[in-house]
Design a protein around this motif. Structure first.
Motif, PDB file in Angstrom:
ATOM      1  N   VAL A 282       0.839  -1.193   0.000  1.00  0.00           N
ATOM      2  CA  VAL A 282       0.000   0.000   0.000  1.00  0.00           C
ATOM      3  C   VAL A 282       0.875   1.244   0.000  1.00  0.00           C
ATOM      4  N   PRO A 283       0.725   2.125  -0.975  1.00  0.00           N
ATOM      5  CA  PRO A 283       1.603   3.300  -1.053  1.00  0.00           C
ATOM      6  C   PRO A 283       1.323   4.297   0.062  1.00  0.00           C
ATOM      7  N   ARG A 284       2.404   4.868   0.590  1.00  0.00           N
ATOM      8  CA  ARG A 284       2.291   5.894   1.640  1.00  0.00           C
ATOM      9  C   ARG A 284       2.449   7.283   1.024  1.00  0.00           C
ATOM     10  N   VAL A 285       1.763   7.546  -0.033  1.00  0.00           N
ATOM     11  CA  VAL A 285       1.813   8.849  -0.676  1.00  0.00           C
ATOM     12  C   VAL A 285       0.403   9.412  -0.746  1.00  0.00           C
ATOM     13  N   ASP A 286       0.312  10.724  -0.877  1.00  0.00           N
ATOM     14  CA  ASP A 286      -0.985  11.379  -0.982  1.00  0.00           C
ATOM     15  C   ASP A 286      -0.813  12.653  -1.795  1.00  0.00           C
ATOM     16  N   LEU A 287      -1.858  13.457  -1.847  1.00  0.00           N
ATOM     17  CA  LEU A 287      -1.842  14.629  -2.718  1.00  0.00           C
ATOM     18  C   LEU A 287      -0.644  15.554  -2.506  1.00  0.00           C
ATOM     19  N   PRO A 288      -0.162  15.792  -1.268  1.00  0.00           N
ATOM     20  CA  PRO A 288       1.014  16.655  -1.124  1.00  0.00           C
ATOM     21  C   PRO A 288       2.226  16.163  -1.908  1.00  0.00           C
ATOM     22  N   ASP A 289       2.289  14.851  -2.186  1.00  0.00           N
ATOM     23  CA  ASP A 289       3.419  14.320  -2.952  1.00  0.00           C
ATOM     24  C   ASP A 289       3.319  14.662  -4.437  1.00  0.00           C
ATOM     25  N   LEU A 290       2.175  15.200  -4.870  1.00  0.00           N
ATOM     26  CA  LEU A 290       2.040  15.705  -6.229  1.00  0.00           C
ATOM     27  C   LEU A 290       2.621  17.108  -6.378  1.00  0.00           C
ATOM     28  N   ARG A 291       2.708  17.807  -5.282  1.00  0.00           N
ATOM     29  CA  ARG A 291       3.031  19.226  -5.354  1.00  0.00           C
ATOM     30  C   ARG A 291       4.399  19.522  -5.971  1.00  0.00           C
ATOM     31  N   PRO A 292       5.480  18.806  -5.603  1.00  0.00           N
ATOM     32  CA  PRO A 292       6.770  19.118  -6.237  1.00  0.00           C
ATOM     33  C   PRO A 292       6.719  18.988  -7.754  1.00  0.00           C
ATOM     34  N   PHE A 293       6.056  17.928  -8.252  1.00  0.00           N
ATOM     35  CA  PHE A 293       5.922  17.793  -9.705  1.00  0.00           C
ATOM     36  C   PHE A 293       5.131  18.947 -10.302  1.00  0.00           C
ATOM     37  N   PHE A 294       4.011  19.299  -9.655  1.00  0.00           N
ATOM     38  CA  PHE A 294       3.140  20.335 -10.206  1.00  0.00           C
ATOM     39  C   PHE A 294       3.864  21.684 -10.266  1.00  0.00           C
ATOM     40  N   GLU A 295       4.610  22.014  -9.219  1.00  0.00           N
ATOM     41  CA  GLU A 295       5.340  23.277  -9.219  1.00  0.00           C
ATOM     42  C   GLU A 295       6.460  23.258 -10.264  1.00  0.00           C
ATOM     43  N   THR A 296       7.067  22.087 -10.457  1.00  0.00           N
ATOM     44  CA  THR A 296       8.075  21.958 -11.518  1.00  0.00           C
ATOM     45  C   THR A 296       7.435  22.149 -12.891  1.00  0.00           C
ATOM     46  N   ALA A 297       6.243  21.565 -13.089  1.00  0.00           N
ATOM     47  CA  ALA A 297       5.545  21.716 -14.370  1.00  0.00           C
ATOM     48  C   ALA A 297       5.201  23.181 -14.620  1.00  0.00           C
ATOM     49  N   LEU A 298       4.773  23.901 -13.574  1.00  0.00           N
ATOM     50  CA  LEU A 298       4.508  25.326 -13.724  1.00  0.00           C
ATOM     51  C   LEU A 298       5.781  26.068 -14.128  1.00  0.00           C
ATOM     52  N   THR A 299       6.876  25.730 -13.462  1.00  0.00           N
ATOM     53  CA  THR A 299       8.161  26.372 -13.758  1.00  0.00           C
ATOM     54  C   THR A 299       8.558  26.139 -15.208  1.00  0.00           C
ATOM     55  N   LEU A 300       8.406  24.901 -15.670  1.00  0.00           N
ATOM     56  CA  LEU A 300       8.741  24.582 -17.058  1.00  0.00           C
ATOM     57  C   LEU A 300       7.781  25.239 -18.035  1.00  0.00           C
ATOM     58  N   GLY A 301       6.613  25.614 -17.549  1.00  0.00           N
ATOM     59  CA  GLY A 301       5.669  26.346 -18.383  1.00  0.00           C
ATOM     60  C   GLY A 301       5.876  27.843 -18.324  1.00  0.00           C
ATOM     61  N   GLY A 302       6.948  28.270 -17.650  1.00  0.00           N
ATOM     62  CA  GLY A 302       7.259  29.689 -17.601  1.00  0.00           C
ATOM     63  C   GLY A 302       6.507  30.466 -16.551  1.00  0.00           C
ATOM     64  N   ARG A 303       5.965  29.779 -15.538  1.00  0.00           N
ATOM     65  CA  ARG A 303       5.210  30.445 -14.471  1.00  0.00           C
ATOM     66  C   ARG A 303       5.831  30.146 -13.113  1.00  0.00           C
ATOM     67  N   LEU A 304       5.767  31.110 -12.227  1.00  0.00           N
ATOM     68  CA  LEU A 304       6.268  30.924 -10.874  1.00  0.00           C
ATOM     69  C   LEU A 304       5.102  30.726  -9.915  1.00  0.00           C
ATOM     70  N   PRO A 305       5.035  29.597  -9.211  1.00  0.00           N
ATOM     71  CA  PRO A 305       3.980  29.434  -8.197  1.00  0.00           C
ATOM     72  C   PRO A 305       4.222  30.363  -7.018  1.00  0.00           C
ATOM     73  N   ARG A 306       3.124  30.909  -6.483  1.00  0.00           N
ATOM     74  CA  ARG A 306       3.227  31.796  -5.328  1.00  0.00           C
ATOM     75  C   ARG A 306       2.712  31.077  -4.096  1.00  0.00           C
ATOM     76  N   ARG A 307       3.484  31.138  -3.017  1.00  0.00           N
ATOM     77  CA  ARG A 307       3.088  30.517  -1.762  1.00  0.00           C
ATOM     78  C   ARG A 307       2.941  31.597  -0.691  1.00  0.00           C
ATOM     79  N   PRO A 308       1.906  31.513   0.129  1.00  0.00           N
ATOM     80  CA  PRO A 308       1.813  32.437   1.263  1.00  0.00           C
ATOM     81  C   PRO A 308       2.959  32.189   2.236  1.00  0.00           C
ATOM     82  N   GLN A 309       3.264  33.183   3.058  1.00  0.00           N
ATOM     83  CA  GLN A 309       4.366  33.033   4.014  1.00  0.00           C
ATOM     84  C   GLN A 309       4.109  31.900   4.990  1.00  0.00           C
ATOM     85  N   ALA A 310       2.852  31.731   5.377  1.00  0.00           N
ATOM     86  CA  ALA A 310       2.533  30.697   6.372  1.00  0.00           C
ATOM     87  C   ALA A 310       2.273  29.342   5.750  1.00  0.00           C
ATOM     88  N   ASP A 311       2.693  29.160   4.507  1.00  0.00           N
ATOM     89  CA  ASP A 311       2.408  27.917   3.787  1.00  0.00           C
ATOM     90  C   ASP A 311       3.079  26.736   4.456  1.00  0.00           C
TER      91      ASP A 311
END
Length: 935
Positions: free
Chosen positions: A701-730
């Protein structure tokens, strides 16, 4: 450029399809070509393919010449493949607001192991059937395995399936409507993903079935409450069963999944018939020529059953607690006792009168008396309303009968001519008199009803309600409480009592028509309250009202556990299965407390005494299971499902007649309930079914969940020429904001649903409404398009920059593992595996399964800032690039091309000897990307 007809393609040639991505030719058929893509085999048009350089040759050439791709592109590609591989099998990244449990992941994995799935999922009530279904559908739809989907369910659950799939998984099912289904605009040609009532479709009116059977085949049909598809050896099959038979026979579906908590309804013939619908190819399931004993060895092929007792979280902690069941007794007031005695006498007279009638008339009288008894057992208020209505009806009937008698006297005296008094013939008058007599329960029923109503009117306070209020103010002080009752008059009585004690805004309700009549407010006004059931449930779950009073309209298909763990049975239905269903509204997935269940009983009534005897019977059954099963579970649902509701009705309806020997009467009429043969049958069925066991599957049973998608998604945004914005308290899984890459919005499949920019999206399932409805996961168009864009990019070989030496110290070869056999029932899904290959020949290759591979790559992509210098991605669009410094030692090594063969053989060997999750009979391993460590 597409491949011309005169160019012959050889097995193994690399091609690309606009929708399916990269693939390998299996056979050239002329105008069409059989190609193995990532998801399996497809036969596609030659003009839909373009020729590619073979992947193995491309990788080898890049490693030999040192012509590397953008490293972040390669990382994103392998991440996308690992994510898809995990989700295709487990459904773990579904964009659901609900936290996923191990047993649900396991059920999804069991379904996705083979194609087409033909399974019966018989989980205990409350284990998250909707979540399991949504995960299964999310994986199959995203993989492209399912394009045409049909959900069949009872009519009362169509809206629930539509709303839950939309709200929890963003799956849009069109609800079937006969009005929208015509010869000019057939519903099934317009909608590829739909939900429909099998009660509606089983009717042949208006060519409903014809249009369904003429439509394109369904990739998957999912049937909820599948026990309605019943077959009886003597009575034949239900219309719903016949509909599924036709769909099977005319090959109008591939996959078929049944959901039901009670698959066996007491007759082996019906159970085997249900299994034969799923797998008509298994002779042991043929109800006409087989037995349960012959079918049991084949049951693991088709049946899954999980139960609350064995369901845990990933740490092995049990998620469900056994409900704490208790009874509070009360005694009638003198006025109530007088009414009870009068009612008992009324029923007895009616039963004696029924014996003088013919069979049809006797059944009609018996049915009416039984209904009156059930109402009386609920409350005086409920029976008073019914008696008043019946008295009005009998008065009208008696007036009609008086007119008929006058007419008959005239006829006998020869003074009634044809056509007089509204009758065309004397024969018609005879028929009318006979019909009128059917409605009477006894001689002089009108005076008996008047006496009963007078006794009911003398009851100004019901002691049951006093006991209820005492429990709420003492035992359940300060708690939210769910009350269940059979009838709306009793519902209004309970609501009025709660309002008088706790105020006008303390309570809401659920019933069949959304109206509670004759409710008394604190100021004495009698009003009709209205509220839609979904809104009532939401207000109760949010804690806006303390109490909810529900009829059986809330007995299934609605969750009420979010802020409540206390249930009171105001009355007790004449079928114990209904009690199980009531408790299931609270003792279900998401409940964090042991549920307290209280029933109100008068032990001095026949009903109360019967329930005491039934309780003892059910405890006896539970002890019998303790003796024959190593891990006893709550099997009462299956046992009760094997008992006929009509038997319980007879038990209560005729109890008064047998009150002097009640124990003997109950024992005689429940002899088959939970007997040794039933216990043994349930034990064998459950023991032969597949079930989740964390101890056996913990490592899978995998021990992964939606937060484990986030590094890929932010990388995909970066490769698409966009910078993801995170709140300070993120924090982990917190919110993001960004502008959408232009090419994402241009995507043909997902683009129309994608907005120019987003704020407050999240990978945290627990965020719920705080994220403006945007939970990112597979199923959300943003994640879908990001994965599709990076799964089959050309970027294949790269070297990491020096600052990531602590993450990767050996070459990483990403390998796609699949079976060379053609797609079939036993073919496992392809896997993405990472091979860490040391440069020294004698050292062993270490393998990373999808989860470990994804975590390693996430560590890389989280430090993506080291890959490029400002301005962001300036070098990316200029073609291939390597790291900004270092790497020469690895790049010049002559051992690099040999990495591919070593990785391929290591993965194939692991698959062959069972060191990977699936044992592939014909394993094939295809390297598709290489990440080199810093030199």
């Amino acid at each position: 450029m597409t491949i011309p007809l005169e160019m012959t393609l050889k097995p193994g040639d690399a091609v690309r399809h606009k929708r399916h991505g990269a693939g390998e030719v299996i056979a050239d058929m002329g105008q069409t070509v059989v190609v193995r893509f990532g998801h399996g085999l497809e036969q596609v048009g030659r003009d839909q393919l373009t020729r590619q350089i073979g992947l193995a040759a491309k990788l080898s050439e890049a490693l030999t010449t040192g012509t590397f791709d953008d490293a972040l592109e390669v990382v994103a590609r392998v991440q996308a493949r690992a994510i898809r591989s995990l989700h295709d099998e487990w459904g773990v990244f579904a964009a659901s607001r609900i936290e996923l449990l191990p047993h649900q992941l396991w059920v999804c994995q069991q379904v996705n192991q083979t194609w087409p799935p033909r399974l019966l999922i018989a989980d205990d009530v409350g284990l998250g059937k909707s979540v399991e279904a949504g995960m299964i559908l999310s994986a199959l739809l995203f993989r492209g395995r399912v394009k045409r989907l049909l959900v069949l369910c009872p009519a009362s659950l169509v809206g629930q399936w539509q709303s839950r799939m939309r709200e929890m998984f963003d799956l849009r099912l069109a609800a079937y409507s006969p009005e929208q289904d015509t010869d000019r605009t057939p519903f099934w040609s317009i909608h590829d993903q739909a939900v429909a009532s099998f009660h509606t479709l089983r009717i042949t009116k208006g060519k409903r079935q014809e249009r369904l059977l003429e439509a394109e085949p369904w990739d998957l049909i999912l049937v909820d409450e599948a026990h309605h598809l019943n077959a009886d050896e003597a009575k034949g099959t239900t219309l719903g069963y016949r509909l599924l038979e036709k769909l099977n026979r005319e090959r109008k579906m591939q996959g078929l999944i049944f959901f039901t908590g009670t698959p066996h309804r007491g007759k082996n013939y019906g159970f085997l018939s249900l299994l034969s619908l799923l797998r008509p190819d298994v002779a042991a399931f043929d109800p006409a020529n087989s037995t349960l004993a012959r079918a049991l060895p084949h049951l693991p092929e088709v049946m899954i059953r999980n139960n609350k007792a064995n369901v845990t979280d990933l740490a092995g902690k049990r998620l469900f607690h056994t409900p704490r069941v208790s009874a509070q007794t009360y005694s009638y007031s003198p006025e109530e006792q007088h009414f009870y005695d009068q009612m008992t006498e009324f029923v007895a007279k009616g039963q004696m009168y029924a014996r003088t009638l013919n069979r049809t008339q006797s059944e009609a009288v018996g049915l009416t008396l039984t209904t009156l008894q059930k109402l009386a057992s609920s409350s005086v208020a409920a029976i008073r309303r019914a008696l008043a209505n019946r008295l009005a009806h009998v008065r009208e009937q008696n007036e009609e009968i008086a007119e008929l008698l006058d007419a008959y006297r005239e006829a006998a005296a020869g003074t009634l001519a044809d056509g007089a008094a509204g009758f065309d013939t004397i024969g018609e008058l005879d028929e009318k008199i006979a019909e009128a007599r059917l409605g009477l329960l006894m001689n002089d029923e009108e005076s008996a009803l008047r006496a009963l109503l007078a006794a009911a009117d003398a009851v100004t306070h019901e002691t049951k309600i006093t006991a209820l209020l005492e429990a709420v103010t003492t035992r359940f002080a300060g708690r939210s409480v769910l009350f269940f009752t059979e009838y709306k008059a009793t519902q209004s009585l309970v609501m009025s009592a709660l309002i008088e004690r706790f105020g006008d805004d303390c309570v809401t309700f659920i019933n069949g028509d959304g109206a509670a009549r004759d409710v008394r407010l604190r100021d004495g006004r009698i009003v009709t309250l209205t509220e839609e059931r979904t809104r009532a449930a939401e207000r109760f779950n949010r804690g806006e009202v303390r109490f909810l009073v529900a009829t059986e309209a809330a007995g299934e298909g609605i969750d009420l556990q979010k802020s409540c763990h206390t249930l009171v049975h105001v009355d007790l239905p004449w079928n114990p299965m209904r009690l199980h269903q009531r408790v299931g509204r609270l003792n279900r997935y998401g409940q964090t407390h042991a549920v307290d269940v209280l029933s109100l009983r008068n032990p001095n009534t026949v009903d109360g005494r019967i329930w005491e005897l039934l309780d003892a019977k059910m405890q006896e059954i539970s002890r019998a299971f303790d003796a024959v099963m190593d891990e006893p579970e709550d099997l009462m649902q299956l046992v009760l499902g094997m008992s006929r509701a009509a038997d319980f009705t007879r038990l209560f309806a005729e109890g008064n007649r047998n009150r002097n020997r009640l124990g003997e009467w109950v024992e005689k009429n429940t002899a088959g309930m939970g007997g040794r043969d039933v216990v043994e049958m349930v034990r064998e069925i459950v023991g032969s079914s597949r079930r989740f066991d964390l101890g056996r599957t913990s490592s899978l049973v995998p021990r992964v969940d939606l937060p484990d998608l986030r590094p890929f998604f932010e990388t995909a945004l970066t490769l698409g020429g966009r910078l993801p914005r995170r709140p300070q308290a993120d924090g982990e899984g917190g919110v993001l904001g960004f502008k959408t890459p232009d090419e994402w919005r241009e995507d043909a499949e997902e683009g129309p649903r994608i907005r120019p920019s987003y704020e407050g999206v999240t990978f945290d399932r627990r965020a719920g409404g705080r994220s403006s409805g945007q939970i990112l996961g597979i199923g959300h168009p943003l994640v879908n398009v990001a994965l599709r864009r990076h799964t089959d990019t050309e970027a294949s070989v790269a070297q990491l920059p020096p600052s990531l030496a602590d993450v990767l110290d050996r070459p990483l070869v990403a390998v796609r593992l699949y079976s060379e056999e053609t797609l079939g029932r036993d073919g496992p899904q392809p896997l993405t595996v990472g091979a860490l290959v040391p440069l020294a020949e004698g050292e062993a290759v270490a393998l990373l399964q999808e989860e470990a591979l994804l975590r390693l790559l996430n560590r890389v992509s989280e430090r993506r800032g080291v890959f490029t210098a400002a301005p962001l991605l300036a070098a990316r669009h200029g073609g291939a690039s390597g790291p900004s410094e270092g790497g020469g030692a690895v790049r010049s090594s002559g051992a690099l091309p040999g990495l591919l063969d070593r990785a391929r053989e290591a993965v194939r060997a692991a698959a062959a000897d069972g060191r990977l999750p699936h044992r592939f009979r014909y394993p094939a391993a295809e390297p598709f990307a290489v990440l080199l460590p810093p030199g």
